[in-house]
Design a protein around this motif. Structure first.
Motif, PDB file in Angstrom:
ATOM      1  N   GLU A   5       0.856  -1.194   0.000  1.00 48.05           N
ATOM      2  CA  GLU A   5       0.000   0.000   0.000  1.00 48.05           C
ATOM      3  C   GLU A   5       0.895   1.248   0.000  1.00 48.05           C
ATOM      4  O   GLU A   5       1.801   1.374   0.839  1.00 48.05           O
ATOM      5  CB  GLU A   5      -0.886   0.007   1.237  1.00 48.05           C
ATOM      6  CG  GLU A   5      -2.011  -1.023   1.192  1.00 48.05           C
ATOM      7  CD  GLU A   5      -3.290  -0.443   0.605  1.00 48.05           C
ATOM      8  OE1 GLU A   5      -3.308   0.774   0.320  1.00 48.05           O
ATOM      9  OE2 GLU A   5      -4.252  -1.216   0.434  1.00 48.05           O
ATOM     10  N   ARG A  61      -6.937   0.799  -5.597  1.00 47.62           N
ATOM     11  CA  ARG A  61      -7.493   0.034  -4.469  1.00 47.62           C
ATOM     12  C   ARG A  61      -8.839  -0.599  -4.835  1.00 47.62           C
ATOM     13  O   ARG A  61      -9.126  -1.734  -4.454  1.00 47.62           O
ATOM     14  CB  ARG A  61      -7.637   0.945  -3.251  1.00 47.62           C
ATOM     15  CG  ARG A  61      -7.957   0.195  -1.953  1.00 47.62           C
ATOM     16  CD  ARG A  61      -7.898   1.109  -0.749  1.00 47.62           C
ATOM     17  NE  ARG A  61      -6.525   1.554  -0.471  1.00 47.62           N
ATOM     18  CZ  ARG A  61      -6.106   2.821  -0.616  1.00 47.62           C
ATOM     19  NH1 ARG A  61      -6.947   3.754  -1.035  1.00 47.62           N
ATOM     20  NH2 ARG A  61      -4.858   3.152  -0.346  1.00 47.62           N
ATOM     21  N   ARG A  62      -9.659   0.113  -5.625  1.00 50.80           N
ATOM     22  CA  ARG A  62     -10.990  -0.408  -5.962  1.00 50.80           C
ATOM     23  C   ARG A  62     -10.916  -1.625  -6.873  1.00 50.80           C
ATOM     24  O   ARG A  62     -11.874  -2.387  -6.977  1.00 50.80           O
ATOM     25  CB  ARG A  62     -11.841   0.680  -6.606  1.00 50.80           C
ATOM     26  CG  ARG A  62     -11.327   1.175  -7.934  1.00 50.80           C
ATOM     27  CD  ARG A  62     -12.157   2.328  -8.498  1.00 50.80           C
ATOM     28  NE  ARG A  62     -11.481   2.997  -9.592  1.00 50.80           N
ATOM     29  CZ  ARG A  62     -11.541   2.592 -10.857  1.00 50.80           C
ATOM     30  NH1 ARG A  62     -12.245   1.532 -11.173  1.00 50.80           N
ATOM     31  NH2 ARG A  62     -10.897   3.263 -11.801  1.00 50.80           N
ATOM     32  N   ARG A  63      -9.763  -1.822  -7.561  1.00 57.85           N
ATOM     33  CA  ARG A  63      -9.643  -2.932  -8.502  1.00 57.85           C
ATOM     34  C   ARG A  63      -8.760  -4.067  -7.983  1.00 57.85           C
ATOM     35  O   ARG A  63      -8.567  -5.072  -8.680  1.00 57.85           O
ATOM     36  CB  ARG A  63      -9.085  -2.419  -9.832  1.00 57.85           C
ATOM     37  CG  ARG A  63      -9.983  -1.466 -10.579  1.00 57.85           C
ATOM     38  CD  ARG A  63     -11.116  -2.213 -11.263  1.00 57.85           C
ATOM     39  NE  ARG A  63     -10.627  -2.949 -12.420  1.00 57.85           N
ATOM     40  CZ  ARG A  63     -11.196  -4.015 -12.948  1.00 57.85           C
ATOM     41  NH1 ARG A  63     -12.292  -4.503 -12.405  1.00 57.85           N
ATOM     42  NH2 ARG A  63     -10.698  -4.606 -14.007  1.00 57.85           N
ATOM     43  N   LEU A  64      -8.262  -3.914  -6.776  1.00 56.42           N
ATOM     44  CA  LEU A  64      -7.307  -4.895  -6.245  1.00 56.42           C
ATOM     45  C   LEU A  64      -7.903  -6.299  -6.209  1.00 56.42           C
ATOM     46  O   LEU A  64      -7.281  -7.266  -6.668  1.00 56.42           O
ATOM     47  CB  LEU A  64      -6.839  -4.470  -4.848  1.00 56.42           C
ATOM     48  CG  LEU A  64      -5.926  -5.465  -4.133  1.00 56.42           C
ATOM     49  CD1 LEU A  64      -4.659  -5.715  -4.934  1.00 56.42           C
ATOM     50  CD2 LEU A  64      -5.569  -4.937  -2.737  1.00 56.42           C
ATOM     51  N   GLU A  65      -9.106  -6.417  -5.678  1.00 50.26           N
ATOM     52  CA  GLU A  65      -9.698  -7.749  -5.544  1.00 50.26           C
ATOM     53  C   GLU A  65      -9.963  -8.375  -6.916  1.00 50.26           C
ATOM     54  O   GLU A  65      -9.666  -9.555  -7.150  1.00 50.26           O
ATOM     55  CB  GLU A  65     -10.993  -7.672  -4.745  1.00 50.26           C
ATOM     56  CG  GLU A  65     -11.645  -9.024  -4.501  1.00 50.26           C
ATOM     57  CD  GLU A  65     -12.880  -8.938  -3.617  1.00 50.26           C
ATOM     58  OE1 GLU A  65     -13.590  -9.954  -3.504  1.00 50.26           O
ATOM     59  OE2 GLU A  65     -13.132  -7.850  -3.035  1.00 50.26           O
ATOM     60  N   ALA A  66     -10.514  -7.583  -7.845  1.00 54.55           N
ATOM     61  CA  ALA A  66     -10.846  -8.116  -9.168  1.00 54.55           C
ATOM     62  C   ALA A  66      -9.614  -8.531  -9.953  1.00 54.55           C
ATOM     63  O   ALA A  66      -9.686  -9.422 -10.809  1.00 54.55           O
ATOM     64  CB  ALA A  66     -11.635  -7.073  -9.956  1.00 54.55           C
ATOM     65  N   ALA A  68      -6.718  -9.654  -8.576  1.00 54.03           N
ATOM     66  CA  ALA A  68      -5.819 -10.415  -7.702  1.00 54.03           C
ATOM     67  C   ALA A  68      -5.039 -11.468  -8.477  1.00 54.03           C
ATOM     68  O   ALA A  68      -3.859 -11.724  -8.191  1.00 54.03           O
ATOM     69  CB  ALA A  68      -6.616 -11.068  -6.577  1.00 54.03           C
ATOM     70  N   ASP A  69      -5.675 -12.091  -9.485  1.00 55.95           N
ATOM     71  CA  ASP A  69      -4.964 -13.117 -10.255  1.00 55.95           C
ATOM     72  C   ASP A  69      -3.844 -12.505 -11.090  1.00 55.95           C
ATOM     73  O   ASP A  69      -2.785 -13.117 -11.280  1.00 55.95           O
ATOM     74  CB  ASP A  69      -5.930 -13.892 -11.144  1.00 55.95           C
ATOM     75  CG  ASP A  69      -6.571 -13.014 -12.217  1.00 55.95           C
ATOM     76  OD1 ASP A  69      -6.873 -11.826 -11.921  1.00 55.95           O
ATOM     77  OD2 ASP A  69      -6.772 -13.507 -13.339  1.00 55.95           O
TER      78      ASP A  69
END
Length: 274
Positions: A5, A61-66, A68-69
């Protein structure tokens, strides 16, 4: 995967991503550090698949989860930055949520990309990065063997070129001539017939010229956005060729449209019917 971060857009670890819309600054930074930028997960994946080594990945940050791969694929630091901070850093809204910095590789010599090639596109002083990216996409998609760039031609690995090409710049073999004045001698010495795309008097339809040159390797030359090919390169061509126009006060197409049609004609079997 090393996810870090970074709240401060001025953090020196993010220096590769600074002011991405400042063309002159980016040319200096990227040349000095031997890097290029890829934007969007599809383009980044294509750079990775082509074997380019990443320096770092930048995710919002808003796209981190999407994504992740994607982060898991990158063997380099993964920096996560807030949306507002990333816009201050880069100078624009990174709406795809992903940028990556990659190490450049040394360009092959012109002779290396010409070895075994039969259909080649040569760009003289195409200066707009968007146009270069679009031409690379057409050439790669239609199967052109190689592209040669004149010394002043825009950089195919500049961020805008890469983005417009959708990563086709990673798949298309290309090299850069170091000598504009005598640069075409390399092609002539390898038996290439030089066809100059021009709306000028005496130019013959491209398909007709290619049919006559069916047994020879062909290099198709395209010129700058405004003036077209220089008089020197036109004089060195074996023939001037054109894309037939229907009239209506239009004598030619812009360089990207012309390149797409020309690449299609260039790669048709023996220059003949599909």
């Amino acid at each position: 995967m090393d996810v870090i971060e970074v709240p401060d857009p001025g953090d020196p670890r993010l220096a590769d991503y600074f002011r991405l819309r400042d063309v002159n600054l980016r040319k200096s930074i990227e040349a000095e550090h031997g890097l290029f930028m890829a934007e969007g997960d599809k383009v980044i994946r294509r750079a990775l698949a082509a074997g380019f080594a990443p320096r770092s990945l930048l995710l919002t940050r808003r796209r981190l989860e999407a994504l992740a791969d994607l982060a898991a694929e990158v063997d380099a630091p993964v920096y996560v930055v807030g949306d507002a901070a990333v816009e201050r850093l880069t100078g624009f809204d990174v709406h795809r949520g992903a940028l990556a910095s990659f190490h450049r590789r040394p360009l092959p010599e012109p002779g290396d990309v010409l070895r075994g090639a039969r259909r080649v596109v040569v760009l003289e002083d195409v200066l707009d990065h968007t146009n270069v990216g679009a031409i690379f996409r057409s050439a790669a998609g239609l199967g052109v063997d190689a592209i040669l760039l004149a010394p002043r031609c825009a950089d195919p690995l500049y961020r805008r070129s890469v983005k417009v090409s959708m990563g086709a710049v990673f798949a298309q073999p290309y090299s850069r001539l170091t000598d504009w004045h005598g640069g075409l001698d390399e092609l002539r010495g390898r038996g290439f017939r030089l066809l100059a795309l021009t709306p000028g008097p005496g130019a013959v339809p491209l398909a007709d010229a290619l049919a006559r040159e069916a047994d020879a390797p062909v290099a198709l030359m395209l010129g700058s956005e405004g003036d077209g090919l220089s008089s020197r390169w036109l004089d060195q061509a074996d023939a001037g060729v054109r894309i037939p126009m229907a009239g209506r006060e239009v004598d030619s197409l812009n360089v990207t449209a012309a390149a797409a049609i020309a690449c299609y004609e260039l790669t048709r079997p023996a220059g003949g019917a599909a």
